[in-house]
Design a protein around this motif. Structure first.
Motif, PDB file in Angstrom:
ATOM      1  N   LEU A  23       0.828  -1.209   0.000  1.00 15.86           N
ATOM      2  CA  LEU A  23       0.000   0.000   0.000  1.00 15.86           C
ATOM      3  C   LEU A  23       0.863   1.260   0.000  1.00 15.86           C
ATOM      4  O   LEU A  23       0.566   2.220  -0.725  1.00 15.86           O
ATOM      5  CB  LEU A  23      -0.945  -0.001   1.201  1.00 15.86           C
ATOM      6  CG  LEU A  23      -2.075  -1.020   1.168  1.00 15.86           C
ATOM      7  CD1 LEU A  23      -2.771  -1.092   2.522  1.00 15.86           C
ATOM      8  CD2 LEU A  23      -3.070  -0.720   0.059  1.00 15.86           C
ATOM      9  N   ILE A  24       1.923   1.263   0.780  1.00 14.82           N
ATOM     10  CA  ILE A  24       2.822   2.424   0.821  1.00 14.82           C
ATOM     11  C   ILE A  24       3.493   2.624  -0.533  1.00 14.82           C
ATOM     12  O   ILE A  24       3.560   3.748  -1.043  1.00 14.82           O
ATOM     13  CB  ILE A  24       3.856   2.276   1.959  1.00 14.82           C
ATOM     14  CG1 ILE A  24       3.154   2.393   3.316  1.00 14.82           C
ATOM     15  CG2 ILE A  24       4.954   3.340   1.837  1.00 14.82           C
ATOM     16  CD1 ILE A  24       4.029   2.025   4.498  1.00 14.82           C
ATOM     17  N   TYR A  25       3.972   1.537  -1.123  1.00 19.09           N
ATOM     18  CA  TYR A  25       4.610   1.625  -2.434  1.00 19.09           C
ATOM     19  C   TYR A  25       3.631   2.146  -3.481  1.00 19.09           C
ATOM     20  O   TYR A  25       3.964   3.040  -4.263  1.00 19.09           O
ATOM     21  CB  TYR A  25       5.151   0.251  -2.848  1.00 19.09           C
ATOM     22  CG  TYR A  25       5.787   0.258  -4.209  1.00 19.09           C
ATOM     23  CD1 TYR A  25       7.076   0.760  -4.387  1.00 19.09           C
ATOM     24  CD2 TYR A  25       5.100  -0.215  -5.325  1.00 19.09           C
ATOM     25  CE1 TYR A  25       7.658   0.790  -5.634  1.00 19.09           C
ATOM     26  CE2 TYR A  25       5.679  -0.196  -6.587  1.00 19.09           C
ATOM     27  CZ  TYR A  25       6.956   0.304  -6.736  1.00 19.09           C
ATOM     28  OH  TYR A  25       7.534   0.341  -7.981  1.00 19.09           O
ATOM     29  N   LYS A  26       2.425   1.616  -3.455  1.00 19.33           N
ATOM     30  CA  LYS A  26       1.406   2.041  -4.421  1.00 19.33           C
ATOM     31  C   LYS A  26       1.074   3.522  -4.233  1.00 19.33           C
ATOM     32  O   LYS A  26       0.896   4.252  -5.202  1.00 19.33           O
ATOM     33  CB  LYS A  26       0.152   1.178  -4.283  1.00 19.33           C
ATOM     34  CG  LYS A  26      -0.852   1.392  -5.377  1.00 19.33           C
ATOM     35  CD  LYS A  26      -1.993   0.388  -5.266  1.00 19.33           C
ATOM     36  CE  LYS A  26      -3.039   0.657  -6.350  1.00 19.33           C
ATOM     37  NZ  LYS A  26      -4.189  -0.241  -6.230  1.00 19.33           N
ATOM     38  N   LYS A  27       1.017   3.958  -2.986  1.00 17.79           N
ATOM     39  CA  LYS A  27       0.714   5.370  -2.716  1.00 17.79           C
ATOM     40  C   LYS A  27       1.816   6.278  -3.254  1.00 17.79           C
ATOM     41  O   LYS A  27       1.546   7.351  -3.784  1.00 17.79           O
ATOM     42  CB  LYS A  27       0.526   5.601  -1.216  1.00 17.79           C
ATOM     43  CG  LYS A  27       0.118   7.015  -0.870  1.00 17.79           C
ATOM     44  CD  LYS A  27      -0.229   7.169   0.584  1.00 17.79           C
ATOM     45  CE  LYS A  27      -0.729   8.581   0.844  1.00 17.79           C
ATOM     46  NZ  LYS A  27      -1.283   8.727   2.174  1.00 17.79           N
TER      47      LYS A  27
ATOM     48  N   SER B 245      -6.863   3.532  -4.258  1.00 14.39           N
ATOM     49  CA  SER B 245      -8.311   3.725  -4.249  1.00 14.39           C
ATOM     50  C   SER B 245      -8.702   4.278  -2.880  1.00 14.39           C
ATOM     51  O   SER B 245      -7.910   4.235  -1.929  1.00 14.39           O
ATOM     52  CB  SER B 245      -9.028   2.400  -4.503  1.00 14.39           C
ATOM     53  OG  SER B 245      -8.867   1.537  -3.385  1.00 14.39           O
ATOM     54  N   ASN B 246      -9.893   4.771  -2.771  1.00 11.52           N
ATOM     55  CA  ASN B 246     -10.372   5.290  -1.491  1.00 11.52           C
ATOM     56  C   ASN B 246     -10.316   4.201  -0.421  1.00 11.52           C
ATOM     57  O   ASN B 246      -9.896   4.454   0.713  1.00 11.52           O
ATOM     58  CB  ASN B 246     -11.795   5.837  -1.638  1.00 11.52           C
ATOM     59  CG  ASN B 246     -12.236   6.589  -0.405  1.00 11.52           C
ATOM     60  OD1 ASN B 246     -11.482   7.401   0.131  1.00 11.52           O
ATOM     61  ND2 ASN B 246     -13.444   6.327   0.047  1.00 11.52           N
ATOM     62  N   GLU B 247     -10.732   2.983  -0.768  1.00  9.96           N
ATOM     63  CA  GLU B 247     -10.711   1.868   0.184  1.00  9.96           C
ATOM     64  C   GLU B 247      -9.284   1.534   0.620  1.00  9.96           C
ATOM     65  O   GLU B 247      -9.026   1.273   1.796  1.00  9.96           O
ATOM     66  CB  GLU B 247     -11.372   0.626  -0.427  1.00  9.96           C
ATOM     67  CG  GLU B 247     -12.853   0.766  -0.655  1.00  9.96           C
ATOM     68  CD  GLU B 247     -13.194   1.519  -1.949  1.00  9.96           C
ATOM     69  OE1 GLU B 247     -12.328   1.642  -2.844  1.00  9.96           O
ATOM     70  OE2 GLU B 247     -14.330   1.988  -2.053  1.00  9.96           O
ATOM     71  N   GLU B 248      -8.357   1.547  -0.336  1.00 10.35           N
ATOM     72  CA  GLU B 248      -6.957   1.260   0.004  1.00 10.35           C
ATOM     73  C   GLU B 248      -6.377   2.354   0.888  1.00 10.35           C
ATOM     74  O   GLU B 248      -5.614   2.080   1.819  1.00 10.35           O
ATOM     75  CB  GLU B 248      -6.120   1.125  -1.264  1.00 10.35           C
ATOM     76  CG  GLU B 248      -6.408  -0.108  -2.064  1.00 10.35           C
ATOM     77  CD  GLU B 248      -5.733  -0.104  -3.408  1.00 10.35           C
ATOM     78  OE1 GLU B 248      -5.290  -1.191  -3.826  1.00 10.35           O
ATOM     79  OE2 GLU B 248      -5.637   0.971  -4.047  1.00 10.35           O
ATOM     80  N   ASN B 249      -6.722   3.596   0.617  1.00  8.62           N
ATOM     81  CA  ASN B 249      -6.228   4.702   1.428  1.00  8.62           C
ATOM     82  C   ASN B 249      -6.744   4.595   2.862  1.00  8.62           C
ATOM     83  O   ASN B 249      -5.984   4.789   3.816  1.00  8.62           O
ATOM     84  CB  ASN B 249      -6.633   6.043   0.814  1.00  8.62           C
ATOM     85  CG  ASN B 249      -5.840   7.177   1.390  1.00  8.62           C
ATOM     86  OD1 ASN B 249      -4.615   7.108   1.455  1.00  8.62           O
ATOM     87  ND2 ASN B 249      -6.527   8.215   1.813  1.00  8.62           N
ATOM     88  N   ILE B 250      -8.014   4.251   3.022  1.00  8.36           N
ATOM     89  CA  ILE B 250      -8.582   4.048   4.356  1.00  8.36           C
ATOM     90  C   ILE B 250      -7.874   2.899   5.056  1.00  8.36           C
ATOM     91  O   ILE B 250      -7.530   2.997   6.236  1.00  8.36           O
ATOM     92  CB  ILE B 250     -10.106   3.807   4.266  1.00  8.36           C
ATOM     93  CG1 ILE B 250     -10.819   5.094   3.841  1.00  8.36           C
ATOM     94  CG2 ILE B 250     -10.659   3.291   5.593  1.00  8.36           C
ATOM     95  CD1 ILE B 250     -12.273   4.908   3.464  1.00  8.36           C
TER      96      ILE B 250
END
Length: 79
Positions: A39-43, A49-54
């Protein structure tokens, strides 16, 4: 069979009523570490996505809580 979500392992740890030694010894599973790193790498490299950010924000909050819990556990064990 119900698939366990990565956050479920943290919930299981919390409800196990860990003593200070177990709090200090706690480490997230490899799968959970990899999910957070993904998730950090993708960010950093694309878009969450909103769900991943949450999801990422929840993990970061839990990490902060665990850091504070470990600090308190160290203090309790040193008394």
């Amino acid at each position: 069979m119900i698939k366990q979500r990565p956050i479920d392992e943290i919930i299981e740890f919390i409800i196990s009523s860990p003593n200070p030694e177990k709090v200090l010894a706690y480490r997230p599973s490899q799968a959970l570490q990899e999910r957070i790193e993904d998730l950090i790498y993708k960010k950093k490299t694309s878009f969450l996505s909103n769900e991943e950010n949450i999801e990422l924000e929840r993990y970061l909050l839990i990490e902060h809580i665990m850091i504070m819990a470990k600090k308190r556990a160290r203090k309790e064990l040193s008394q």
